[in-house]
Enzyme design. Structure first.
Site, mmCIF file in Angstrom:
data_model
loop_
_atom_site.group_PDB
_atom_site.id
_atom_site.type_symbol
_atom_site.label_atom_id
_atom_site.label_comp_id
_atom_site.label_asym_id
_atom_site.label_seq_id
_atom_site.Cartn_x
_atom_site.Cartn_y
_atom_site.Cartn_z
ATOM 1 N N HIS A 33 0.856 -1.202 0.000
ATOM 2 C CA HIS A 33 0.000 0.000 0.000
ATOM 3 C C HIS A 33 0.883 1.240 0.000
ATOM 4 C CE1 HIS A 33 1.239 -0.287 4.181
ATOM 5 N NE2 HIS A 33 0.827 0.956 4.376
ATOM 6 N N HIS B 117 4.803 0.100 -0.196
ATOM 7 C CA HIS B 117 5.570 -0.698 0.759
ATOM 8 C C HIS B 117 4.687 -1.771 1.394
ATOM 9 C CE1 HIS B 117 3.731 2.633 2.960
ATOM 10 N NE2 HIS B 117 3.820 1.919 4.062
#
Length: 335
Positions: free
Chosen positions: A221, A277
């Site tokens: 996300h 990430h």
């Protein structure tokens, strides 16, 4: 209870050496298959006390354009305070379950605040291997102390002290973000809500997981915040998507990890990139992290800065109230 806590599931799973089906990610997300094993470039590390302002600003701008993430050292937050922040958070998650449940997020709450497990919708019904505690730490008018643990007793004092220091770091970052775009230092902070910016502390607790090859602590996300300022513990797990490869973030003791969030990407009209990430988990140790999300006020409208838009650079994003942006993001609706 909104659902069974991952900490409780983890205790049972360690005896069976397996994890429930809903925690097993599809193959395209499984860390064992998707983590890049070749030589990887390191996430940039920036000395925030560098007296050469031009060099510091350029380093932050380059990292924000190319990576969307960087680590900062010599940031002015005492190492001892970071140690205390980690200790009181760890002590909270080691309390008996019923004590933690006192701080549970109310089932009908529209706010993120409170102790909880599930955060976002998952279209495939999959779950992340993490429990969390959310509460605001600034501005004072937004703080709801019913979500701040009373045990350990020093929890409030430590978090209030940390809030003071983290705001000083944030002001420096906002100024450097602005200057890196050729703007005056005050512009980016004002574009995010100025003194009304909300600081939301989250403690992530990723219990030991018998199958770290199959599970994720947090799925891929970008953060919906402006900036995220994160303290990790020594157990690695943060991974960043760079050039289509998932690479591990190196642990640097007492460094802060800075994520460019969606709102800065929007305000910069795409010049700075919000970092994609995710988090892996460890077989033997609990991983923890303490991100502080800097968010505009709910009613505040964020859009591309007018100084960065012209006929050659039309706006790439819609201007919208932060609360509307958050609602769409958390419910996986188009922006």
């Amino acid at each position: 209870m909104e659902c069974e806590r991952v900490q409780a599931i983890a205790s049972l799973s360690l005896t069976t050496n397996s994890i429930p089906l809903e925690f097993i990610r599809p193959e395209k997300e499984q860390p064992a298959i998707t983590t890049f094993c070749g030589p990887v470039p390191e996430i940039p590390t920036i000395d925030l006390s560098d007296p050469d302002e031009e060099n510091r600003v350029r380093s932050i701008a380059n990292a924000s354009k190319e990576w969307g993430i960087f680590q900062v050292v010599n940031h002015g937050i005492p190492d001892e305070l970071i140690g205390k922040l980690q200790k009181v958070g760890k002590d909270f998650f080691e309390l008996p379950q019923e004590e933690k449940e006192v701080y549970a997020k109310p089932p009908d709450s529209k706010s993120m605040e409170g102790y909880g497990t599930k955060l976002q919708k998952d279209s495939e019904g999959k779950k992340a291997w993490v429990d969390h505690l959310f509460h605001r730490i600034w501005p004072p008018s937004s703080i709801n102390y019913k979500f701040w643990p009373e045990n350990p007793p020093s929890y409030r004092e430590v978090n209030e002290e940390y809030a003071k220091h983290v705001r000083a770091v944030a002001d420096k970052l906002f100024s450097d973000f602005s200057k890196g775009l050729g703007l005056e230092g005050h512009v980016m902070k004002e574009a995010m809500g100025g003194e009304e910016i909300s600081y939301l502390m989250k403690i992530n607790y990723y219990p030991p997981c018998p199958r770290p090859d199959l599970a994720l602590g947090v799925v891929a996300h970008t953060d919906l915040s402006a900036i995220t300022i994160l303290v990790p513990n020594e157990v690695p797990g943060l991974q960043v998507l760079k050039d289509d490869h998932w690479i591990n973030a190196k642990y640097i003791p007492n460094a802060l990890i800075i994520h460019v969030g969606d709102q800065i990407e929007i305000a910069s009209n795409g010049k700075y990139k919000a970092v994609m990430h995710r988090t892996t988990v460890d077989k033997d140790k609990a991983r923890m992290s303490w991100p502080v999300f800097l968010e505009p006020p709910e009613e505040f409208v964020v859009g591309p800065l007018p100084q960065l838009v012209d006929q050659h650079n039309p706006p790439k994003y819609k201007a919208k109230k932060f609360k509307d942006y958050s609602y769409c993001k958390l419910n996986k609706l188009p922006q």
